[in-house]
Design an enzyme around this catalytic site. Sequence first.
Site, PDB file in Angstrom:
ATOM      1  N   LEU A  89     -10.000  18.632  40.928  1.00 41.02           N
ATOM      2  CA  LEU A  89      -9.059  18.778  42.072  1.00 41.02           C
ATOM      3  C   LEU A  89     -10.116  19.778  42.879  1.00 41.02           C
ATOM      4  CD1 LEU A  89      -6.050  20.119  39.798  1.00 41.02           C
ATOM      5  CD2 LEU A  89      -6.313  18.062  41.109  1.00 41.02           C
ATOM      6  N   SER A 136     -11.186  14.576  35.104  1.00 40.18           N
ATOM      7  CA  SER A 136     -10.446  13.389  36.060  1.00 40.18           C
ATOM      8  C   SER A 136      -9.460  14.145  36.843  1.00 40.18           C
ATOM      9  CB  SER A 136      -9.908  12.619  34.883  1.00 40.18           C
ATOM     10  OG  SER A 136      -8.643  13.304  34.500  1.00 40.18           O
ATOM     11  N   LYS A 137      -8.949  13.394  37.676  1.00 38.56           N
ATOM     12  CA  LYS A 137      -7.710  13.836  38.744  1.00 38.56           C
ATOM     13  C   LYS A 137      -6.811  14.531  38.121  1.00 38.56           C
ATOM     14  CE  LYS A 137      -8.772  12.201  42.946  1.00 38.56           C
ATOM     15  NZ  LYS A 137      -9.127  10.623  43.140  1.00 38.56           N
ATOM     16  N   ARG A 138      -6.432  14.317  36.790  1.00 39.94           N
ATOM     17  CA  ARG A 138      -5.629  14.727  36.150  1.00 39.94           C
ATOM     18  C   ARG A 138      -5.761  16.385  35.892  1.00 39.94           C
ATOM     19  NH1 ARG A 138      -5.809  11.435  32.656  1.00 39.94           N
ATOM     20  NH2 ARG A 138      -6.167  12.824  30.736  1.00 39.94           N
ATOM     21  N   HIS A 139      -6.952  16.984  35.446  1.00 36.07           N
ATOM     22  CA  HIS A 139      -7.125  18.209  35.270  1.00 36.07           C
ATOM     23  C   HIS A 139      -8.183  18.775  36.253  1.00 36.07           C
ATOM     24  CE1 HIS A 139      -9.452  15.328  32.637  1.00 36.07           C
ATOM     25  NE2 HIS A 139      -8.682  15.467  31.699  1.00 36.07           N
TER      26      HIS A 139
END
Length: 497
Positions: free
Chosen positions: A271, A265-268
């Site tokens: 990117l 996800s964007k969190r990990h």
Amino acid sequence: MLSASDTAIPALPQPNATRTPAFMSSPVVTRFAPSPTGFLHIGGARTALFNWAFAKNQDGKMLLRIEDTDRERSTEEAVAAILEGLKWLGLEWDGAAVSQYSRVTRHREMAEELLKRGKAYYCYCTPAELDAMRAKAEAERRPIRYDGTWRDRDPSTAPAGIKPVVRFRAPQDGETVIQDHAQGRVVIPNKDLDDLIILRSDGNPTYNLSVVVDDHDMGVTHIIRGVDHLTNAARQMQIYMAMGWDVPSMTHVPLIHGPDGAKLSKRHGALGVEAYRAMGYLPAALRNYLARLGWSHGDDEIFSTEQLVEWFTLGGIGKSAARFDFAKLENLNGHYIRHTPDSELLLHFKSFLPHVEGGEALLEALTPELETKLLLSLPGLKERAKTLVELMASARYLFAKRPLSLDDKANALLNEEGKAALKGAHEVLAAAAEWSGPALEAAVKAHAEAAGMKLGKIAQPLRAALTGTSTSPGIFDVLEVLGPEESLGRIADQLKN
RNA sequence: GCGCCCUUCGUCUAUCGGUUAGGACGACAGCCUUUCACGUUGUAAAGACGGGUUCGAUUCCCGUAGGGCGCGCCA
């Protein structure tokens, strides 16, 4: 980015007598084929790395094709980000980047060819009808597939005013077998593969047709991509066979998951690689880390890119998904920072600065004089930094202007006792005959010994006064680099209050 | 729901029927030491479960459970 001249299909490499032995049937051609709907994410980066490493290992070529046939979602910014990301990672492709969209005419021709051969047919179902079909299948708990309404229907019964799509006439019996270098032998029953659309009602080709035509035309011999394409591989094989073309070697690599085991996800990890650059990771470290995710060469953990190329085989690719682990990446990155020669590290550092907050200002402040000091300090600094961000933070004292502002721990070190020790140190340093690390160390140690103090009691207050923090490279190295005037000045500043 | 795939320490992985199941990161403890790091020594830590096949299974087969991917006029 994709000018007309860029979109030409690169000529196939001619077998080179000196590099391609006669016993090799054909030179290896791999390709990386991202769709420009976003940045180059970490999974794509690894796919590119594997394609690149395999091509290099085989003395072959890696082509780059931008899959931009979805005109709605493809953007020039994304194309630029992907090319930039690949370059930063050091994964250069051969020839010019190919725009898949530039080849629509050829794709349409092949759809026509399939139509002519009876391997495809017009379908007049509307999107609404297909939605209903899917909903009904789901409600009845049946597999969700196109039901073949127009597969054998006479086109003369077509409703007026509806632009048809072209569907591939997929075999209904038997099975499609994928001989995959990572997954092994994968068998998909043909009854589970429906008649996919190869040409939209607006006349534009869809992905599965375009990839097959392009991979064939570009002479791709080895397809290496994520397992999320495994089912596509079966459909694509059917198209290859309908066209009478050879099917390239297939390798579907397992996916990369987030630290929690779920989808990135964007969190990990989801990117762009530019985010990793901004976090201060070195391309070589990221390459090494990525190579160890889903691929192995015995127990080897740290290896150069040259070794990766030398060792890379498709057989070394595993089958299970891997989780992205920042702690390990950081450890590896620290190793690479420590082992990069100072002058080279300085170059990396400078090219990193524009990509991080506050970096621009630092770059502007970096006078030739300061750059020399930074270079001299690098041996001590790089030993302590796991990322370039940490390196930047720890180098701050070099850029600081008098009087320094101290952090909490530094302040605590300069209590009464600390200041007393600092005062003594100031006298010793001011009287030093030679301003060099070893000389100053000898002088201060002698002073400490005479005063019956542990060296730490003097070194820590000194560190606080000189760097404004409680941690830094060896304090005598700091003194040497800062020079007598600046050092004595910083110490005196703290003695005033 | 249907299809395909996966499952070794917390994480990445080695093992290609016979090992005290190895390495790395991380964790913990010690050493080194002017701080922080680095380095170094050591410790804990794994074959999802159940059946087979076999003299012998982590390894081969089947099932169960858990997880992933796919099932678009996206790629």
